[in-house]
Motif scaffolding. Structure first.
Motif, mmCIF file in Angstrom:
data_model
loop_
_atom_site.group_PDB
_atom_site.id
_atom_site.type_symbol
_atom_site.label_atom_id
_atom_site.label_comp_id
_atom_site.label_asym_id
_atom_site.label_seq_id
_atom_site.Cartn_x
_atom_site.Cartn_y
_atom_site.Cartn_z
ATOM 1 N N ARG A 332 17.480 -14.877 -8.789
ATOM 2 C CA ARG A 332 18.244 -13.977 -9.516
ATOM 3 C C ARG A 332 17.302 -13.061 -10.493
ATOM 4 O O ARG A 332 17.757 -11.815 -10.594
ATOM 5 C CB ARG A 332 19.276 -14.862 -10.480
ATOM 6 C CG ARG A 332 20.102 -14.061 -11.382
ATOM 7 C CD ARG A 332 20.767 -14.748 -12.502
ATOM 8 N NE ARG A 332 21.534 -15.843 -11.914
ATOM 9 C CZ ARG A 332 21.386 -17.114 -12.325
ATOM 10 N NH1 ARG A 332 20.523 -17.564 -13.183
ATOM 11 N NH2 ARG A 332 22.199 -18.072 -11.502
ATOM 12 N N LEU A 333 16.341 -13.631 -11.181
ATOM 13 C CA LEU A 333 15.389 -13.159 -12.035
ATOM 14 C C LEU A 333 14.949 -11.749 -11.414
ATOM 15 O O LEU A 333 14.686 -10.852 -11.684
ATOM 16 C CB LEU A 333 14.471 -14.058 -12.627
ATOM 17 C CG LEU A 333 13.342 -13.388 -13.586
ATOM 18 C CD1 LEU A 333 14.301 -12.844 -15.043
ATOM 19 C CD2 LEU A 333 12.588 -14.346 -14.107
ATOM 20 N N GLU A 334 14.411 -12.131 -10.015
ATOM 21 C CA GLU A 334 13.414 -11.180 -9.572
ATOM 22 C C GLU A 334 14.485 -10.078 -9.029
ATOM 23 O O GLU A 334 14.030 -8.746 -9.119
ATOM 24 C CB GLU A 334 12.791 -11.752 -8.080
ATOM 25 C CG GLU A 334 12.282 -10.943 -7.183
ATOM 26 C CD GLU A 334 11.074 -9.881 -7.870
ATOM 27 O OE1 GLU A 334 10.845 -9.107 -7.073
ATOM 28 O OE2 GLU A 334 10.647 -10.484 -8.849
ATOM 29 N N ALA A 335 15.720 -10.368 -8.772
ATOM 30 C CA ALA A 335 16.849 -9.124 -8.418
ATOM 31 C C ALA A 335 17.170 -8.416 -9.434
ATOM 32 O O ALA A 335 17.097 -7.223 -9.211
ATOM 33 C CB ALA A 335 18.107 -9.854 -7.713
ATOM 34 N N ALA A 336 17.246 -9.029 -10.640
ATOM 35 C CA ALA A 336 17.694 -8.324 -11.807
ATOM 36 C C ALA A 336 16.679 -7.331 -12.121
ATOM 37 O O ALA A 336 16.830 -6.350 -12.632
ATOM 38 C CB ALA A 336 18.081 -9.317 -12.664
ATOM 39 N N ARG A 337 15.259 -7.830 -12.159
ATOM 40 C CA ARG A 337 14.355 -7.009 -12.403
ATOM 41 C C ARG A 337 14.079 -5.835 -11.541
ATOM 42 O O ARG A 337 13.942 -4.637 -12.051
ATOM 43 C CB ARG A 337 13.003 -7.755 -12.283
ATOM 44 C CG ARG A 337 11.748 -7.220 -12.864
ATOM 45 C CD ARG A 337 10.572 -8.240 -13.085
ATOM 46 N NE ARG A 337 10.390 -8.530 -11.652
ATOM 47 C CZ ARG A 337 9.151 -8.428 -11.161
ATOM 48 N NH1 ARG A 337 8.383 -7.254 -11.351
ATOM 49 N NH2 ARG A 337 8.886 -8.776 -9.884
#
Length: 349
Positions: A332-337
């Motif tokens: 999720r963090l990587e996608a949001a970034r």
């Protein structure tokens, strides 16, 4: 209201981008579903054709997630169901008793999906119906006949069973979106599945218009997934996913006649049985060899020989075993970034 907002209304605990574990039969138990939901995703319990076993898994999940109870009365996990060959009447008492937030229907005709949708909504009105399809025609037909709360579009690089003929999600999702729009059914959210194992894939799916993303193969490396150690190691060690996995009906037919309709086959790690049939050895001979090995006492057959390790092409991107919450949070963090920056970014930044 956007599709993401639509889904957030009945999954209020969920964070975006929405990460969902595939309801992998036998592998996705309550342990995995609870961990994924706790991490802000949507956990799904895989199809179990034993009603008592499924009831036990639903009870386990409901008990562990009682503090996340939704105001509608549903509880925050989903349940996957293989429709063909399974009478809906057999499962209604479970849906009525447990009221999962989502019932995920897969592997059936649009008419079967329509029947399941109608009766499930009758016994559990607040349960949302998601239907998995693998082609544009199936998506349009299903949207017309049963008006699902979401369509799960499974690309052909996905692991496990799916449409034998189909496209990857990169073209399947936009084409389905356009066709539904043409037929004035664009209100139905689309969920992307197939080949997505990390943040870059999630970001790409969201940019294509997905309201959420399913990961199956990635969760096979989760500690909470019910999977033999040697299968998990084989998945982690696989590289070049488009070569080390193949789609075929061999994997279902190696132990005898397959119950699966001709529309479907499955993607697995390549094994010797597949290679034998691809080289021209008749399937009947391969089955004979399989049972000969069993009679000789080889109870645990080498997975490189005849084991069916259902996995998608994303195996080449997976390097280690982790707990499910770490997987959800990292992805999720990587996608949001990437979505926030609006660029592809370097893979190792």
């Amino acid at each position: 209201m956007t599709h993401i907002q639509q889904i957030k209304q009945y999954l209020p605990w969920a964070q975006t981008p929405l990460i969902i574990n595939a309801p992998m039969s036998g592998a996705a138990t309550s342990k995995l579903a609870v961990a994924v939901t706790r991490a802000g995703g949507l956990g799904h319990i895989g199809f179990l054709d034993d009603k008592k076993m499924l009831s036990r898994e639903l009870e386990n999940a409901k008990r562990q997630l009682c503090d996340l109870a939704v105001s509608s009365g549903t509880f925050p996990t989903g349940a996957g169901v293989i429709v063909f060959g399974s009478p809906v009447s057999h499962w209604l008492s479970l849906f009525a008793a447990y009221k999962p937030a989502v019932v995920w229907l897969c592997f059936g005709t649009s008419r079967e999906f329509q029947e399941w949708t109608k009766v499930t909504r009758r016994v559990s009105p607040d349960t949302k119906i998601w239907v998995q399809v693998g082609s544009v025609a199936a998506a349009l037909d299903t949207a017309r006949t049963c008006q699902p709360d979401a369509l799960i579009l499974q690309g052909n690089v996905a692991g496990g069973h799916g449409h034998a003929s189909g496209a990857s999600i990169i073209s399947l999702l936009p084409e389905v979106s356009d066709v539904l729009c043409e037929h004035r059914m664009s209100r139905i959210p689309l969920i992307a599945a197939g080949g997505i194992v990390e943040g870059r894939g999630v970001a790409a799916a969201i940019m294509l218009g997905a309201a959420g993303v399913v990961m199956g193969t990635r969760f096979l490396a989760a500690e909470e997934t019910s999977l033999p150690h040697e299968y998990r190691e084989a998945i982690i060690n696989a590289v070049d996913g488009g070569v080390s996995t193949v789609r075929s009906r061999v994997f279902d037919g190696i132990s005898g006649p397959s119950p699966w309709p001709e529309l479907y086959d499955g993607r697995c790690l390549r094994n010797a049985s597949y290679d034998d049939v691809a080289a021209g050895i008749p399937m009947q001979e391969d089955v004979r060899r399989f049972y000969l090995r069993l009679r000789k006492g080889q109870e645990e057959l080498d997975i490189k020989d005849s084991g069916s390790v259902w996995a998608g092409t994303g195996v080449g991107l997976m390097k280690k075993i982790e707990d499910a919450a770490s997987i959800v949070n990292q992805v999720r963090l990587e996608a949001a970034r990437r979505l926030e920056n609006g660029t592809s970014l370097d893979a190792h930044v």
